[in-house]
Scaffold this motif. Structure first.
Motif, PDB file in Angstrom:
ATOM      1  N   MET A 141       0.847  -1.407  -0.109  1.00  0.00           N
ATOM      2  CA  MET A 141       0.046   0.069  -0.199  1.00  0.00           C
ATOM      3  C   MET A 141       0.821   1.148   0.123  1.00  0.00           C
ATOM      4  O   MET A 141       0.359   2.179  -0.969  1.00  0.00           O
ATOM      5  CB  MET A 141      -0.759  -0.067   1.370  1.00  0.00           C
ATOM      6  CG  MET A 141      -1.876   1.176   1.421  1.00  0.00           C
ATOM      7  SD  MET A 141      -3.343   1.027   0.578  1.00  0.00           S
ATOM      8  CE  MET A 141      -3.917  -0.165   1.392  1.00  0.00           C
ATOM      9  N   HIS A 172      -9.162   1.208  -0.200  1.00  0.00           N
ATOM     10  CA  HIS A 172      -9.059   0.706   1.277  1.00  0.00           C
ATOM     11  C   HIS A 172      -9.825   1.282   1.989  1.00  0.00           C
ATOM     12  O   HIS A 172     -10.383   2.404   1.687  1.00  0.00           O
ATOM     13  CB  HIS A 172      -7.358   0.966   1.759  1.00  0.00           C
ATOM     14  CG  HIS A 172      -7.293   2.545   1.706  1.00  0.00           C
ATOM     15  ND1 HIS A 172      -6.881   3.011   0.405  1.00  0.00           N
ATOM     16  CD2 HIS A 172      -7.257   3.694   2.372  1.00  0.00           C
ATOM     17  CE1 HIS A 172      -6.551   4.346   0.338  1.00  0.00           C
ATOM     18  NE2 HIS A 172      -6.817   4.548   1.752  1.00  0.00           N
ATOM     19  N   LEU A 173     -10.333   0.663   3.301  1.00  0.00           N
ATOM     20  CA  LEU A 173     -11.182   1.276   4.110  1.00  0.00           C
ATOM     21  C   LEU A 173     -10.613   1.030   5.589  1.00  0.00           C
ATOM     22  O   LEU A 173     -10.729   2.221   6.317  1.00  0.00           O
ATOM     23  CB  LEU A 173     -12.738   0.447   4.107  1.00  0.00           C
ATOM     24  CG  LEU A 173     -13.527   0.903   3.108  1.00  0.00           C
ATOM     25  CD1 LEU A 173     -14.736  -0.218   3.028  1.00  0.00           C
ATOM     26  CD2 LEU A 173     -14.042   2.201   3.473  1.00  0.00           C
ATOM     27  N   CYS A 174     -10.131   0.196   5.983  1.00  0.00           N
ATOM     28  CA  CYS A 174      -9.740   0.235   7.485  1.00  0.00           C
ATOM     29  C   CYS A 174      -8.294   0.581   7.428  1.00  0.00           C
ATOM     30  O   CYS A 174      -7.923   1.056   8.443  1.00  0.00           O
ATOM     31  CB  CYS A 174      -9.659  -1.436   7.911  1.00  0.00           C
ATOM     32  SG  CYS A 174      -8.429  -2.571   7.269  1.00  0.00           S
ATOM     33  N   TYR A 175      -7.437   0.756   6.339  1.00  0.00           N
ATOM     34  CA  TYR A 175      -6.389   1.515   6.325  1.00  0.00           C
ATOM     35  C   TYR A 175      -6.358   2.903   6.328  1.00  0.00           C
ATOM     36  O   TYR A 175      -7.106   3.401   5.799  1.00  0.00           O
ATOM     37  CB  TYR A 175      -5.723   0.883   5.069  1.00  0.00           C
ATOM     38  CG  TYR A 175      -4.029   1.567   5.042  1.00  0.00           C
ATOM     39  CD1 TYR A 175      -3.031   1.256   5.924  1.00  0.00           C
ATOM     40  CD2 TYR A 175      -4.347   2.662   4.248  1.00  0.00           C
ATOM     41  CE1 TYR A 175      -2.063   1.905   5.814  1.00  0.00           C
ATOM     42  CE2 TYR A 175      -3.044   3.430   3.999  1.00  0.00           C
ATOM     43  CZ  TYR A 175      -1.815   2.991   4.658  1.00  0.00           C
ATOM     44  OH  TYR A 175      -0.665   3.930   4.730  1.00  0.00           O
ATOM     45  N   GLY A 222      -5.710  -4.733   8.719  1.00  0.00           N
ATOM     46  CA  GLY A 222      -5.981  -5.778   7.964  1.00  0.00           C
ATOM     47  C   GLY A 222      -7.461  -6.517   8.089  1.00  0.00           C
ATOM     48  O   GLY A 222      -7.379  -7.681   7.850  1.00  0.00           O
ATOM     49  N   SER A 223      -8.614  -5.842   8.035  1.00  0.00           N
ATOM     50  CA  SER A 223      -9.636  -6.610   8.476  1.00  0.00           C
ATOM     51  C   SER A 223     -10.722  -6.495   7.290  1.00  0.00           C
ATOM     52  O   SER A 223     -11.439  -7.283   6.898  1.00  0.00           O
ATOM     53  CB  SER A 223     -10.304  -5.942   9.708  1.00  0.00           C
ATOM     54  OG  SER A 223     -10.631  -4.549   9.362  1.00  0.00           O
ATOM     55  N   CYS A 224     -10.790  -5.336   6.500  1.00  0.00           N
ATOM     56  CA  CYS A 224     -11.686  -5.086   5.470  1.00  0.00           C
ATOM     57  C   CYS A 224     -11.531  -5.940   4.154  1.00  0.00           C
ATOM     58  O   CYS A 224     -12.263  -6.220   3.429  1.00  0.00           O
ATOM     59  CB  CYS A 224     -11.936  -3.885   5.258  1.00  0.00           C
ATOM     60  SG  CYS A 224     -10.639  -2.805   4.225  1.00  0.00           S
ATOM     61  N   ARG A 225     -10.124  -6.129   3.836  1.00  0.00           N
ATOM     62  CA  ARG A 225      -9.722  -7.051   2.676  1.00  0.00           C
ATOM     63  C   ARG A 225     -10.033  -6.320   1.318  1.00  0.00           C
ATOM     64  O   ARG A 225      -9.817  -6.797   0.282  1.00  0.00           O
ATOM     65  CB  ARG A 225     -10.354  -8.241   2.570  1.00  0.00           C
ATOM     66  CG  ARG A 225      -9.872  -9.101   3.617  1.00  0.00           C
ATOM     67  CD  ARG A 225      -8.553  -9.457   3.760  1.00  0.00           C
ATOM     68  NE  ARG A 225      -7.934  -9.695   5.114  1.00  0.00           N
ATOM     69  CZ  ARG A 225      -6.613 -10.322   5.333  1.00  0.00           C
ATOM     70  NH1 ARG A 225      -5.914 -10.668   4.144  1.00  0.00           N
ATOM     71  NH2 ARG A 225      -6.044 -10.367   6.262  1.00  0.00           N
ATOM     72  N   VAL A 226     -10.544  -5.089   1.436  1.00  0.00           N
ATOM     73  CA  VAL A 226     -10.820  -4.268   0.098  1.00  0.00           C
ATOM     74  C   VAL A 226      -9.430  -3.841  -0.629  1.00  0.00           C
ATOM     75  O   VAL A 226      -9.568  -3.765  -1.769  1.00  0.00           O
ATOM     76  CB  VAL A 226     -11.544  -2.945   0.536  1.00  0.00           C
ATOM     77  CG1 VAL A 226     -11.558  -2.147  -0.555  1.00  0.00           C
ATOM     78  CG2 VAL A 226     -12.941  -3.185   1.135  1.00  0.00           C
ATOM     79  N   CYS A 227      -8.314  -3.930   0.195  1.00  0.00           N
ATOM     80  CA  CYS A 227      -7.002  -3.569  -0.385  1.00  0.00           C
ATOM     81  C   CYS A 227      -6.614  -4.835  -0.964  1.00  0.00           C
ATOM     82  O   CYS A 227      -5.338  -4.856  -1.393  1.00  0.00           O
ATOM     83  CB  CYS A 227      -6.106  -3.008   0.503  1.00  0.00           C
ATOM     84  SG  CYS A 227      -5.693  -3.963   1.836  1.00  0.00           S
ATOM     85  N   SER A 284      -3.489  -8.974   1.342  1.00  0.00           N
ATOM     86  CA  SER A 284      -3.845  -7.356   1.539  1.00  0.00           C
ATOM     87  C   SER A 284      -2.637  -6.271   1.593  1.00  0.00           C
ATOM     88  O   SER A 284      -1.859  -6.545   2.287  1.00  0.00           O
ATOM     89  CB  SER A 284      -4.482  -7.433   3.005  1.00  0.00           C
ATOM     90  OG  SER A 284      -3.593  -7.759   4.078  1.00  0.00           O
ATOM     91  N   CYS A 323      -2.333  -3.455   2.400  1.00  0.00           N
ATOM     92  CA  CYS A 323      -1.969  -2.560   3.575  1.00  0.00           C
ATOM     93  C   CYS A 323      -1.014  -3.318   4.682  1.00  0.00           C
ATOM     94  O   CYS A 323      -0.401  -2.557   5.681  1.00  0.00           O
ATOM     95  CB  CYS A 323      -3.344  -2.226   4.493  1.00  0.00           C
ATOM     96  SG  CYS A 323      -4.309  -3.400   5.238  1.00  0.00           S
TER      97      CYS A 323
END
Ligand code: FES
Length: 248
Positions: free
Chosen positions: A25, A37-40, A48-53, A63, A65
């Protein structure tokens, strides 16, 4: 100063320089490449929770991030496979909560909504779950609406690491997992203050400041004119000049 190696990596076929210890990232953002990214959030410990990255690094899903770069790493970020995976994750977030964008104060400034637009989502492919969630309006300056919480833990990390207060944390497991405050019942019983970093980091409308809703008119909100990530892409330059301690 500690010596850091420079690595050559490629992202979507573009060769760039990354620094030892950087995450994918950070290297991507240094080079003006947007990884959704969302949680980052720059300045917070990666979660490292949302995994959108999610990207593909040397053929593996990781991930961006949390995954450090390695020499000659080959990364896919913008493939149709990854875009569809991200669409699915974002759609799940929409149906797992209650996101009524047309009534939400955060609309136009919401990162979840903005990523959905950027990915071309018009309606989720899954059924809405309409969960029952709590509201907490007890605090004189801050409003908590758990209907919109996506469990990104930005508030948890910011309150703990930046504000030194630890006002927010997770409780429960699985589908019952939720954000709670470190008081018997209500936000007003904590030491949280409207000037805390934790209040500004929420990517959605779960934590809102009172009396400022809808202050910015439609047309001038953060994502009204340009998609999320555009500011970062505008900074695009051929080579990274120096390592970052975080990313955007
Ligand atoms: Fe990387 Fe959420 S931004 S897992």
């Amino acid at each position: 100063m500690e010596h850091m190696e420079q690595y050559s990596i490629t992202i979507d076929g573009r060769t760039l320089t990354a620094w030892e210890g950087q995450t994918i990232m950070e290297a991507a953002h240094d080079a003006g490449i947007y990884v959704p990214h969302l949680c980052y959030l720059r300045g917070l410990v990666p979660f490292g929770s949302c995994r959108v990255c999610t990207v593909k690094a040397d053929g593996r899903f990781v991930s961006a991030c949390t995954q450090p770069v390695t020499p000659k790493m080959t990364i896919e970020n913008d493939s149709e496979e990854l875009l569809d995976l991200r669409r699915s994750l974002i759609e799940m977030l929409f149906v797992e909560g209650n996101h009524f964008c047309m009534f939400c104060e955060k609309s136009g400034n919401c990162e979840l909504q903005a990523i959905a637009y950027r990915l071309g989502i018009s309606a989720p492919r899954h059924d809405y779950q309409f969960p029952e969630r709590r509201l907490d309006a007890s605090h004189p300056d801050i409003f908590l609406d758990m209907n919109r919480c996506i469990l990104c833990a930005r508030c948890v990390r910011a309150s703990r690491d930046l504000d030194g207060k630890g006002c927010f944390d997770f409780v429960g497991r699985g589908r019952g997992r939720r954000i709670a405050v470190n008081a018997e019942a209500r936000l007003s019983d904590t030491v949280v203050d409207v000037t805390d970093e934790a209040i500004d980091v929420c990517p959605v409308g779960a934590i809102l400041k009172k009396r400022v809703g809808f202050k910015v008119p439609i047309g001038r909100r953060t994502y009204d004119l340009e998609p999320i990530g555009s500011d970062l892409e505008a900074r695009r330059r051929p080579r990274a000049a120096a390592p970052t301690g975080g990313a955007s």
